[in-house]
Enzyme design. Structure first.
Site, PDB file in Angstrom:
ATOM      1  N   HIS A   1      -6.517  11.563 -37.333  1.00  0.00           N
ATOM      2  CA  HIS A   1      -5.682  11.615 -36.125  1.00  0.00           C
ATOM      3  C   HIS A   1      -6.151  10.563 -35.126  1.00  0.00           C
ATOM      4  O   HIS A   1      -5.738   9.415 -35.168  1.00  0.00           O
ATOM      5  CB  HIS A   1      -5.734  13.027 -35.537  1.00  0.00           C
TER       6      HIS A   1
ATOM      7  N   HIS B   1       2.227   3.582 -40.568  1.00  0.00           N
ATOM      8  CA  HIS B   1       2.131   4.773 -39.718  1.00  0.00           C
ATOM      9  C   HIS B   1       2.857   5.918 -40.409  1.00  0.00           C
ATOM     10  O   HIS B   1       3.897   5.721 -41.045  1.00  0.00           O
ATOM     11  CB  HIS B   1       2.760   4.497 -38.344  1.00  0.00           C
TER      12      HIS B   1
ATOM     13  N   ASP C   1      -2.956   1.215 -33.265  1.00  0.00           N
ATOM     14  CA  ASP C   1      -4.403   1.408 -33.388  1.00  0.00           C
ATOM     15  C   ASP C   1      -5.107   0.102 -33.747  1.00  0.00           C
ATOM     16  O   ASP C   1      -6.236  -0.141 -33.314  1.00  0.00           O
ATOM     17  CB  ASP C   1      -4.708   2.475 -34.448  1.00  0.00           C
TER      18      ASP C   1
END
Length: 421
Positions: A263, A304, A361
């Protein structure tokens, strides 16, 4: 609302179908067990809406992310993190007067009780910042026990302000504790992002020079991570809150869930991957491992789970990443590796055909690395960014008159009844 009927073994089940303002329709299975004696089985909630919500909408196929109906691209360009906080909490953008009052309230709550210094002293110096935040945020309820009535709108408001204001302070304290430096008090003359950078990098011996491009990028990271619909940590906060737990305990539960590497640890995993590769010359060999289906090597920061085409936040973050690297003029071999990986992923048919584009990210990890923030702090920064999203969902849930305590069902596969011998 419409109905759907399904016949099986001469048994007919009628389910109501509801349509939201956007997104797929849902089938109401609330009375399914009462009517049929059966539960639904959906591990990971892949096809189950756990709640109704008006806060955030995601269309993973089209690469859409909306906060209260506003596209993330517009908010990233025209707004700032604190205005987004107000929007998520209240449903509408503030007027100038409302924004000024909101900013004042946040600044009034940035300091933490001095007794927390002793709380920090109970941790090992090498404790992970997320371990510290789980404990310290949960402990905040012991300092504000006079305003924990979840049914009181004023108590909810002041708890929201306290959490949004104090998370940057607590995250910076966790970092300072790790490296053995004195805690730095917040300064109300700085904006939200500037204040965090000040508390992270200033010392009593000298102030940290806050570059506008860095502060802007920091604010953008906060904004892009402010909420992301019903993810694992948000669902954890909602489930904890359904029991009537106080908001500080609920946010601590969200932080604990976010800590998981599947996560919130994604941008931390990006840096670990870059360190494993080590040098641009090693990229071809690494890419061969990634493409080998029999090899467990993964390309972190690409693709993703929700966004099947592209991550809309990544496009915004890429521009910011370029600006920060140019402003800082950082020379780091790991950043060279990151830029080459980006080039390959955007051009190599293997990645293009699979929609394995760099995600948010990937770029946020590069920015944080360039700023000088250690990898162990990445998820803590994610947590302070997401606090407003968690609280907004908690607030929406407790204000819903139909709220019930969460109680998932199960498919039992253990022993049937047996006698003790």
């Amino acid at each position: 609302m419409s109905t759907m009927t399904q016949a099986k073994d001469q048994e007919t089940v009628t389910l109501n179908k509801y349509s939201g303002s956007m997104g797929p329709d849902v089938l109401d299975v609330t009375s399914l067990y009462k009517d049929t004696g059966c539960f639904t089985f959906d591990p990971g909630f892949m096809s189950t809406a756990s709640c109704s919500s008006s806060i955030t909408f995601i269309d993973g196929e089209k690469g859409v992310l909306l906060y209260r109906g506003y596209p993330i691209e517009q908010l990233a360009e025209k707004s700032n993190y604190l205005e987004v906080c107000y929007l998520l909490l209240n449903g509408e953008l503030p007027s100038k007067e409302e924004m000024k009052e909101f900013e004042t309230h946040i600044k009034e709550h940035t300091m933490v009780n001095d007794q927390l210094n002793r709380f920090f002293a109970g941790f090992r110096r090498d404790a992970h910042p997320m371990a510290i935040l789980v404990g310290v945020v949960g402990a905040l309820s012991s300092f504000y026990h006079d305003s924990l009535d979840t049914a009181n709108p004023k108590h909810r408001e002041i708890s929201a302000h306290r959490l949004i204001a104090k998370l940057p302070t607590l995250a910076a304290m966790a970092y300072k504790y790790n490296i053995g430096q004195p805690f730095m008090y917040p300064r109300n003359s700085y904006n939200y992002a500037e204040n965090f950078l000040h508390m992270m990098f200033s010392t009593p011996a000298g102030d940290y020079e806050i570059k506008p491009a860095v502060a802007k990028a920091m604010d953008l990271i906060f904004t892009l991570h402010a909420d992301h619909e019903q993810n694992a940590s948000t669902s954890t906060v909602r489930l904890a809150g359904s029991s009537g737990a106080n908001p500080f305990a609920c946010i601590a539960s969200g932080i604990a869930c976010l800590w998981g590497p599947a996560h919130g640890g994604a941008n931390e995993a990006v840096l670990k991957m870059l360190e494993e590769i080590g040098h641009v010359d090693n990229i071809p060999e690494y890419m061969e491992k990634v493409k080998d289906k029999d090899n467990a090597t993964r390309l972190m920061g690409f693709g993703h789970r929700v966004y099947k085409n592209f991550d809309p936040r990544a496009k915004i973050m890429k521009k910011s990443c370029d600006e920060v690297l140019k402003a800082l003029g950082v020379k780091d071999p790991l950043l060279d590796v990151a830029m080459e990986l980006e080039r390959i992923a955007l051009e190599d048919p293997y990645f293009v055909e699979r929609n394995l584009y760099p995600n948010v990210d990937f770029y946020s990890g590069i920015i944080l690395k360039a700023i000088g923030i250690p990898t162990s702090m990445f998820t803590a920064i994610f947590a302070l960014s997401r606090t407003v999203g968690w609280f907004s969902h908690w607030k929406e849930m407790v204000e819903d008159p139909k709220m019930k305590i969460g109680r998932p069902r199960q498919l039992y596969t253990g022993h049937p009844t047996r006698d003790y011998k």
